[in-house]
Design a protein around this motif. Structure first.
Motif, PDB file in Angstrom:
ATOM      1  N   ASN A  88      31.427 -24.343 -16.268  1.00  0.00           N
ATOM      2  CA  ASN A  88      30.322 -23.796 -17.063  1.00  0.00           C
ATOM      3  C   ASN A  88      29.899 -22.418 -16.571  1.00  0.00           C
ATOM      4  O   ASN A  88      28.771 -21.986 -16.809  1.00  0.00           O
ATOM      5  N   LEU A  89      30.785 -21.726 -15.858  1.00  0.00           N
ATOM      6  CA  LEU A  89      30.462 -20.396 -15.345  1.00  0.00           C
ATOM      7  C   LEU A  89      30.202 -19.441 -16.512  1.00  0.00           C
ATOM      8  O   LEU A  89      31.060 -19.215 -17.361  1.00  0.00           O
ATOM      9  N   VAL A  90      28.999 -18.878 -16.549  1.00  0.00           N
ATOM     10  CA  VAL A  90      28.610 -17.964 -17.621  1.00  0.00           C
ATOM     11  C   VAL A  90      28.625 -16.543 -17.070  1.00  0.00           C
ATOM     12  O   VAL A  90      27.905 -16.229 -16.111  1.00  0.00           O
ATOM     13  N   LEU A  91      29.447 -15.684 -17.657  1.00  0.00           N
ATOM     14  CA  LEU A  91      29.564 -14.295 -17.222  1.00  0.00           C
ATOM     15  C   LEU A  91      28.844 -13.381 -18.204  1.00  0.00           C
ATOM     16  O   LEU A  91      28.771 -13.664 -19.399  1.00  0.00           O
ATOM     17  N   PRO A  92      28.275 -12.265 -17.723  1.00  0.00           N
ATOM     18  CA  PRO A  92      27.639 -11.303 -18.631  1.00  0.00           C
ATOM     19  C   PRO A  92      28.636 -10.798 -19.674  1.00  0.00           C
ATOM     20  O   PRO A  92      29.820 -10.641 -19.401  1.00  0.00           O
ATOM     21  N   ARG A  93      28.135 -10.531 -20.867  1.00  0.00           N
ATOM     22  CA  ARG A  93      28.981 -10.053 -21.957  1.00  0.00           C
ATOM     23  C   ARG A  93      28.313  -8.883 -22.663  1.00  0.00           C
ATOM     24  O   ARG A  93      27.131  -8.600 -22.466  1.00  0.00           O
ATOM     25  N   ASP A  94      29.115  -8.210 -23.506  1.00  0.00           N
ATOM     26  CA  ASP A  94      28.623  -7.125 -24.360  1.00  0.00           C
ATOM     27  C   ASP A  94      28.008  -5.989 -23.555  1.00  0.00           C
ATOM     28  O   ASP A  94      27.058  -5.339 -24.008  1.00  0.00           O
ATOM     29  N   GLY A  95      28.542  -5.760 -22.355  1.00  0.00           N
ATOM     30  CA  GLY A  95      28.076  -4.623 -21.570  1.00  0.00           C
ATOM     31  C   GLY A  95      26.661  -4.727 -21.055  1.00  0.00           C
ATOM     32  O   GLY A  95      26.053  -3.704 -20.721  1.00  0.00           O
ATOM     33  N   GLN A  96      26.122  -5.927 -20.970  1.00  0.00           N
ATOM     34  CA  GLN A  96      24.753  -6.093 -20.495  1.00  0.00           C
ATOM     35  C   GLN A  96      24.722  -6.153 -18.973  1.00  0.00           C
ATOM     36  O   GLN A  96      25.395  -6.970 -18.354  1.00  0.00           O
ATOM     37  N   LEU A  97      23.935  -5.280 -18.357  1.00  0.00           N
ATOM     38  CA  LEU A  97      23.810  -5.262 -16.906  1.00  0.00           C
ATOM     39  C   LEU A  97      22.975  -6.447 -16.441  1.00  0.00           C
ATOM     40  O   LEU A  97      21.887  -6.699 -16.959  1.00  0.00           O
ATOM     41  N   ALA A  98      23.494  -7.187 -15.464  1.00  0.00           N
ATOM     42  CA  ALA A  98      22.806  -8.361 -14.929  1.00  0.00           C
ATOM     43  C   ALA A  98      22.829  -8.288 -13.409  1.00  0.00           C
ATOM     44  O   ALA A  98      23.820  -8.688 -12.787  1.00  0.00           O
ATOM     45  N   PRO A  99      21.789  -7.790 -12.758  1.00  0.00           N
ATOM     46  CA  PRO A  99      21.793  -7.701 -11.295  1.00  0.00           C
ATOM     47  C   PRO A  99      21.926  -9.058 -10.604  1.00  0.00           C
ATOM     48  O   PRO A  99      22.306  -9.108  -9.433  1.00  0.00           O
ATOM     49  N   ARG A 100      21.658 -10.173 -11.319  1.00  0.00           N
ATOM     50  CA  ARG A 100      21.871 -11.495 -10.726  1.00  0.00           C
ATOM     51  C   ARG A 100      23.360 -11.777 -10.515  1.00  0.00           C
ATOM     52  O   ARG A 100      23.711 -12.657  -9.726  1.00  0.00           O
ATOM     53  N   TYR A 101      24.199 -11.057 -11.225  1.00  0.00           N
ATOM     54  CA  TYR A 101      25.646 -11.247 -11.166  1.00  0.00           C
ATOM     55  C   TYR A 101      26.190 -10.407 -10.012  1.00  0.00           C
ATOM     56  O   TYR A 101      26.029  -9.174  -9.994  1.00  0.00           O
TER      57      TYR A 101
END
Length: 291
Positions: A88-101
């Protein structure tokens, strides 16, 4: 702190997927195995937090010279294959910056290093992208005359996070002509002591364009310098009499009034009631037809 919760959850889920029942200190290495990096504190920047990130994004092959966030969607290494990690690993998509990642946090902390690595991996492609950036900047430095942008026109391509620029062979030929005239005029003014400050100003703008994103709006800041060069040539060949220039100014004012009253806007052939959404990072064909 914003990394702790997601990191612990990911490590725990990964240990469970691999058949473990307890998280030991050594299990924390799965973060580096999965993402190729270890969570670090956000650095204290000299100017702004995202300078290194923008350097990486602007010099990535995905950017192709302009603004792009596509490089943020690169898949993580996931050493050993995806089956060794939570399904269920969810990765950022559509070029959205996610500092949690962790990967995005690494780009915030070490964007310059990653950008230089992309350039070093393909020097010819990197030089080509930088050349395209500078070309886009020059588009902004040379516009048409007046509100109608005579003779190249107002309509054209609005690249992501940029201003509309006329495209095509005629627009490019006109810009080259104007740049040649401006260069000749600035050469005539080379002994003027104030010219050095203008040239340094323009150099800083194109240094930023070459290092980060190819923006016509950055090049547009150099329009006054181009205008000074063109004026130096025009005064020599057309004279300094006030009447022709006053007449030209009045004509431009009249055309501006016509433009304000008669010109509409369409985006991708669809009439537009207002500007695109703030978060719209796509390219658009923008036209200014008569209403």
């Amino acid at each position: 702190p914003f990394q702790q919760g997601p990191a612990w959850a990911f490590v725990s889920d990964t240990v469970r997927v691999r058949g473990g029942g307890q998280v030991d200190a050594g299990d924390l290495d799965v973060l580096r195995e999965a993402f190729g990096t270890w969570p670090e504190p956000i650095p204290r920047p000299f100017v702004c937090l995202y300078g290194g990130l923008n350097f990486f994004l602007g010099n990535s092959p995905e950017a192709a010279g302009g603004f792009s966030q596509q490089a943020l969607d690169r898949p993580p290494p996931l050493a050993g294959g995806p089956r060794r990690y939570p399904p269920n690993l969810v990765l950022p998509r559509d070029g959205q910056l996610a500092p949690r990642y962790p990967v995005h946090l690494d780009l915030l902390a070490h964007g310059y290093r990653h950008g230089l690595a992309d350039l070093a991996a393909d020097p010819a492609g990197g030089i080509g992208r930088i050349g395209k950036k500078l070309r886009i900047g020059l588009e902004g430095a040379v516009g048409g005359l007046g509100g109608f942008a005579v003779p190249i026109g107002l309509s054209g391509l609005r690249r992501p996070v940029d201003m509309v620029q006329a495209q095509g062979l005629w627009a490019d030929a006109f810009r080259l002509l104007v740049l040649a005239v401006a260069a000749a005029g600035l050469w005539r003014l080379r002994r003027q002591p104030w010219l050095a400050a203008w040239l340094v100003f323009a150099a800083t703008k194109f240094l930023v364009i070459g290092a980060f994103f190819g923006y016509a709006r950055q090049g547009a800041l150099c329009v006054p310098l181009v205008a000074v060069g063109v004026a130096a040539v025009a005064l020599r060949w057309l004279g300094a009499g006030h009447r022709p220039w006053l007449g030209l100014g009045l004509l431009l004012l009249a055309l501006e009034a016509v433009r304000a009253l008669t010109v509409g806007v369409s985006v991708d052939l669809v009439p537009a009631a207002g500007p695109p959404a703030v978060a719209d990072h796509r390219a658009h064909e923008v036209a200014f037809p008569f209403r």
